[in-house]
Design an enzyme around this catalytic site. Structure first.
Site, mmCIF file in Angstrom:
data_model
loop_
_atom_site.group_PDB
_atom_site.id
_atom_site.type_symbol
_atom_site.label_atom_id
_atom_site.label_comp_id
_atom_site.label_asym_id
_atom_site.label_seq_id
_atom_site.Cartn_x
_atom_site.Cartn_y
_atom_site.Cartn_z
ATOM 1 C CB CYS A 94 120.245 30.257 -30.020
ATOM 2 S SG CYS A 94 120.619 30.872 -28.543
ATOM 3 C CG HIS A 111 122.368 34.756 -28.747
ATOM 4 N ND1 HIS A 111 122.031 36.169 -28.809
ATOM 5 C CD2 HIS A 111 121.917 34.090 -27.736
ATOM 6 C CE1 HIS A 111 121.236 36.245 -27.495
ATOM 7 N NE2 HIS A 111 121.377 34.908 -27.029
ATOM 8 C CG HIS A 113 124.202 36.162 -23.237
ATOM 9 N ND1 HIS A 113 123.806 35.602 -22.216
ATOM 10 C CD2 HIS A 113 123.441 36.012 -24.160
ATOM 11 C CE1 HIS A 113 122.583 34.705 -22.693
ATOM 12 N NE2 HIS A 113 122.371 34.834 -23.915
ATOM 13 C CD GLU A 146 136.144 55.404 -41.013
ATOM 14 O OE1 GLU A 146 136.590 55.248 -42.040
ATOM 15 O OE2 GLU A 146 135.660 56.603 -41.120
ATOM 16 C CG HIS A 203 118.498 37.986 -23.991
ATOM 17 N ND1 HIS A 203 117.549 37.103 -24.019
ATOM 18 C CD2 HIS A 203 119.798 37.369 -24.472
ATOM 19 C CE1 HIS A 203 117.993 35.841 -24.648
ATOM 20 N NE2 HIS A 203 119.312 36.052 -24.784
#
Length: 241
Positions: A94, A111, A113, A146, A203
């Site tokens: 990443c 990141h 999943h 909200e 992903h």
């Protein structure tokens, strides 16, 4: 250069600290929390924190709930050179995407999943196909929820989104290799300069913030919204009035 590939000998001092808020410690704590949420299952996902001139990066292919500070990579932001590389471990795939966020002023990038993030991208894809529209360049959009108040209005703008504002999260297409997402992510950042997140179809999601605490709370807010959106669709409730 030492046996670990660290310039000028061991750089363990960069990741060893009694301060729980030190990036190396903080990454490990967050990864354990994220594992409990199902965000980094099976070594997936990652997190990076920028502090001063340094970028601290979780390694690739490790069990996130077992990560230790000595597993953390350290990069100098300006030169993109690794100051510390743990033996055996590989840098996160990443990393180029994290750098895209840092180059735009972020202090941390996460990141995940998350299943809810993945499901939202599939629902948007289904809507496009049903309507006979192109799936490319699609977005997840929702309003009058909200929790949208947990997302900032945009970089350089004061305050958070309001209840009546529409949250728009761009979706990019997945690729076989994580680093190949970089160009699409950067394009989405340019097209949607106010966004603090980009979904990756089938992903997961990338979320960034001005600080690690803001990135964390934004990731939590978005995951709540994604889950709510999936349940709303189950009940045939619209995302936008």
């Amino acid at each position: 250069m030492d046996a670990q590939g660290n310039a000028g000998g061991s750089k363990d001092h960069l990741v060893i600290s009694s301060d729980l808020e030190h990036p190396a410690n903080h990454i490990c704590t967050l990864c354990r929390n994220f594992y409990g949420l199902g965000w980094v299952t099976g070594t997936g996902g990652g997190i990076s924190i920028k502090k001063d001139a340094y970028i601290f990066i979780a390694p690739s292919g490790v069990q996130k709930e077992l990560m230790q500070p000595l597993d953390i990579f350290v990069m100098e932001h300006a030169t993109r050179n690794y100051l510390r590389k743990p033996p055996i471990l590989k840098p996160s795939a990443c990393t180029p995407l994290f750098l895209a966020a840092f180059d735009r002023g972020a202090g941390s990038c996460i990141h995940t999943h998350s299943q809810w993030a993945v499901l939202v991208t599939l629902l948007v894809e289904k809507d496009a196909v049903t309507a006979g529209k192109s799936v490319a360049n699609s977005c997840f959009e929702i309003e009058q929820i909200e929790q949208i108040k947990g997302i900032p209005k945009g970089r350089g703008k004061t305050g958070m989104l309001g209840y009546f504002d529409r949250l728009v999260i761009p979706i990019i297409e997945n690729t076989a290799h994580e680093e190949d997402l970089t160009q699409s992510l950067e394009a989405a950042m340019e097209q949607y300069p106010d966004t603090y997140a980009v979904l990756v179809r089938r992903h997961g999601v990338y979320v960034w913030g001005d600080s690690v605490s803001k990135a964390k709370t934004q990731a939590e807010s978005l995951d709540y919204i994604f889950r709510l959106a999936v349940e709303m669709r189950r009940l045939d409730l619209p995302w936008t009035p």
